[in-house]
Design a protein around this motif. Sequence first.
Motif, PDB file in Angstrom:
ATOM      1  N   ILE A  31       2.620  10.619 -11.944  1.00 22.74           N
ATOM      2  CA  ILE A  31       1.177  10.851 -11.979  1.00 22.74           C
ATOM      3  C   ILE A  31       0.533   9.474 -11.980  1.00 22.74           C
ATOM      4  O   ILE A  31       0.873   8.628 -12.824  1.00 22.74           O
ATOM      5  CB  ILE A  31       0.772  11.671 -13.213  1.00 22.74           C
ATOM      6  N   ILE A  32      -0.366   9.260 -11.027  1.00 22.17           N
ATOM      7  CA  ILE A  32      -0.975   7.948 -10.875  1.00 22.17           C
ATOM      8  C   ILE A  32      -2.488   8.076 -10.661  1.00 22.17           C
ATOM      9  O   ILE A  32      -2.983   9.149 -10.324  1.00 22.17           O
ATOM     10  CB  ILE A  32      -0.353   7.157  -9.705  1.00 22.17           C
ATOM     11  N   LYS A  33      -3.170   6.967 -10.812  1.00 19.35           N
ATOM     12  CA  LYS A  33      -4.602   6.924 -10.513  1.00 19.35           C
ATOM     13  C   LYS A  33      -4.782   7.056  -9.004  1.00 19.35           C
ATOM     14  O   LYS A  33      -3.982   6.526  -8.220  1.00 19.35           O
ATOM     15  CB  LYS A  33      -5.203   5.613 -11.004  1.00 19.35           C
ATOM     16  N   PRO A  34      -5.836   7.741  -8.566  1.00 18.00           N
ATOM     17  CA  PRO A  34      -6.049   7.945  -7.122  1.00 18.00           C
ATOM     18  C   PRO A  34      -6.066   6.652  -6.309  1.00 18.00           C
ATOM     19  O   PRO A  34      -5.555   6.626  -5.189  1.00 18.00           O
ATOM     20  CB  PRO A  34      -7.404   8.659  -7.065  1.00 18.00           C
ATOM     21  N   GLU A  35      -6.602   5.589  -6.859  1.00 16.01           N
ATOM     22  CA  GLU A  35      -6.679   4.347  -6.106  1.00 16.01           C
ATOM     23  C   GLU A  35      -5.322   3.678  -5.875  1.00 16.01           C
ATOM     24  O   GLU A  35      -5.195   2.763  -5.066  1.00 16.01           O
ATOM     25  CB  GLU A  35      -7.655   3.356  -6.763  1.00 16.01           C
ATOM     26  N   ARG A  36      -4.285   4.140  -6.553  1.00 16.30           N
ATOM     27  CA  ARG A  36      -2.940   3.581  -6.379  1.00 16.30           C
ATOM     28  C   ARG A  36      -2.081   4.421  -5.439  1.00 16.30           C
ATOM     29  O   ARG A  36      -0.955   4.061  -5.141  1.00 16.30           O
ATOM     30  CB  ARG A  36      -2.276   3.467  -7.746  1.00 16.30           C
ATOM     31  N   LEU A  37      -2.622   5.540  -4.962  1.00 20.12           N
ATOM     32  CA  LEU A  37      -1.832   6.477  -4.150  1.00 20.12           C
ATOM     33  C   LEU A  37      -1.301   5.856  -2.864  1.00 20.12           C
ATOM     34  O   LEU A  37      -0.119   5.996  -2.547  1.00 20.12           O
ATOM     35  CB  LEU A  37      -2.667   7.721  -3.832  1.00 20.12           C
ATOM     36  N   ASP A  38      -2.136   5.168  -2.118  1.00 19.75           N
ATOM     37  CA  ASP A  38      -1.689   4.612  -0.834  1.00 19.75           C
ATOM     38  C   ASP A  38      -0.538   3.634  -0.989  1.00 19.75           C
ATOM     39  O   ASP A  38       0.412   3.643  -0.193  1.00 19.75           O
ATOM     40  CB  ASP A  38      -2.853   3.955  -0.093  1.00 19.75           C
ATOM     41  N   ASP A  39      -0.586   2.781  -2.011  1.00 22.53           N
ATOM     42  CA  ASP A  39       0.510   1.833  -2.237  1.00 22.53           C
ATOM     43  C   ASP A  39       1.816   2.573  -2.530  1.00 22.53           C
ATOM     44  O   ASP A  39       2.872   2.200  -2.023  1.00 22.53           O
ATOM     45  CB  ASP A  39       0.181   0.883  -3.385  1.00 22.53           C
ATOM     46  N   LEU A  40       1.732   3.621  -3.341  1.00 19.88           N
ATOM     47  CA  LEU A  40       2.923   4.407  -3.653  1.00 19.88           C
ATOM     48  C   LEU A  40       3.469   5.081  -2.394  1.00 19.88           C
ATOM     49  O   LEU A  40       4.670   5.024  -2.123  1.00 19.88           O
ATOM     50  CB  LEU A  40       2.616   5.461  -4.715  1.00 19.88           C
ATOM     51  N   LEU A  41       2.601   5.698  -1.624  1.00 17.81           N
ATOM     52  CA  LEU A  41       3.057   6.405  -0.422  1.00 17.81           C
ATOM     53  C   LEU A  41       3.657   5.446   0.603  1.00 17.81           C
ATOM     54  O   LEU A  41       4.682   5.766   1.229  1.00 17.81           O
ATOM     55  CB  LEU A  41       1.913   7.200   0.191  1.00 17.81           C
ATOM     56  N   ASP A  42       3.070   4.285   0.780  1.00 20.87           N
ATOM     57  CA  ASP A  42       3.630   3.296   1.706  1.00 20.87           C
ATOM     58  C   ASP A  42       5.036   2.893   1.272  1.00 20.87           C
ATOM     59  O   ASP A  42       5.949   2.809   2.097  1.00 20.87           O
ATOM     60  CB  ASP A  42       2.736   2.051   1.774  1.00 20.87           C
ATOM     61  N   ALA A  43       5.218   2.656  -0.016  1.00 23.19           N
ATOM     62  CA  ALA A  43       6.530   2.267  -0.532  1.00 23.19           C
ATOM     63  C   ALA A  43       7.540   3.407  -0.407  1.00 23.19           C
ATOM     64  O   ALA A  43       8.660   3.211   0.062  1.00 23.19           O
ATOM     65  CB  ALA A  43       6.405   1.825  -1.995  1.00 23.19           C
ATOM     66  N   ALA A  44       7.146   4.596  -0.807  1.00 19.88           N
ATOM     67  CA  ALA A  44       8.062   5.741  -0.778  1.00 19.88           C
ATOM     68  C   ALA A  44       8.457   6.106   0.648  1.00 19.88           C
ATOM     69  O   ALA A  44       9.610   6.444   0.909  1.00 19.88           O
ATOM     70  CB  ALA A  44       7.419   6.941  -1.466  1.00 19.88           C
TER      71      ALA A  44
END
Length: 103
Positions: free
Chosen positions: A66-79
């Motif tokens: 569970i993450i803050k919305p503003e961190r979603l893109d960084d997580l998705l790019d990495a994953a």
Amino acid sequence: MKTHQAKRVVITIEAIMQNRLTDTMEAAGVTGYSILPVLGGSGRSGSWSREGQIGRANGMVQVICIIKPERLDDLLDAAFKVVDKHIGVVTISDVEVLRAERF
């Protein structure tokens, strides 16, 4: 009680790729996640089960964070760098949390 918007990301991936995925997530700044075994399921290739498996090679896990919305893109790019070349499914849900400072 006040709630705060967050994103719940569930990544279902081959168990053998778990460490590569979590290392990549941590490098992207994700510090909290849970890992659950997937006991079985059904997909494009039909039904499958962990029953009778000795090692982790054919099993699946879910990595949930569970993450803050503003961190979603960084997580998705990495994953996606890990999931793209392997069996894997990524789902994203809107959630509300208490204690937003934890995420």
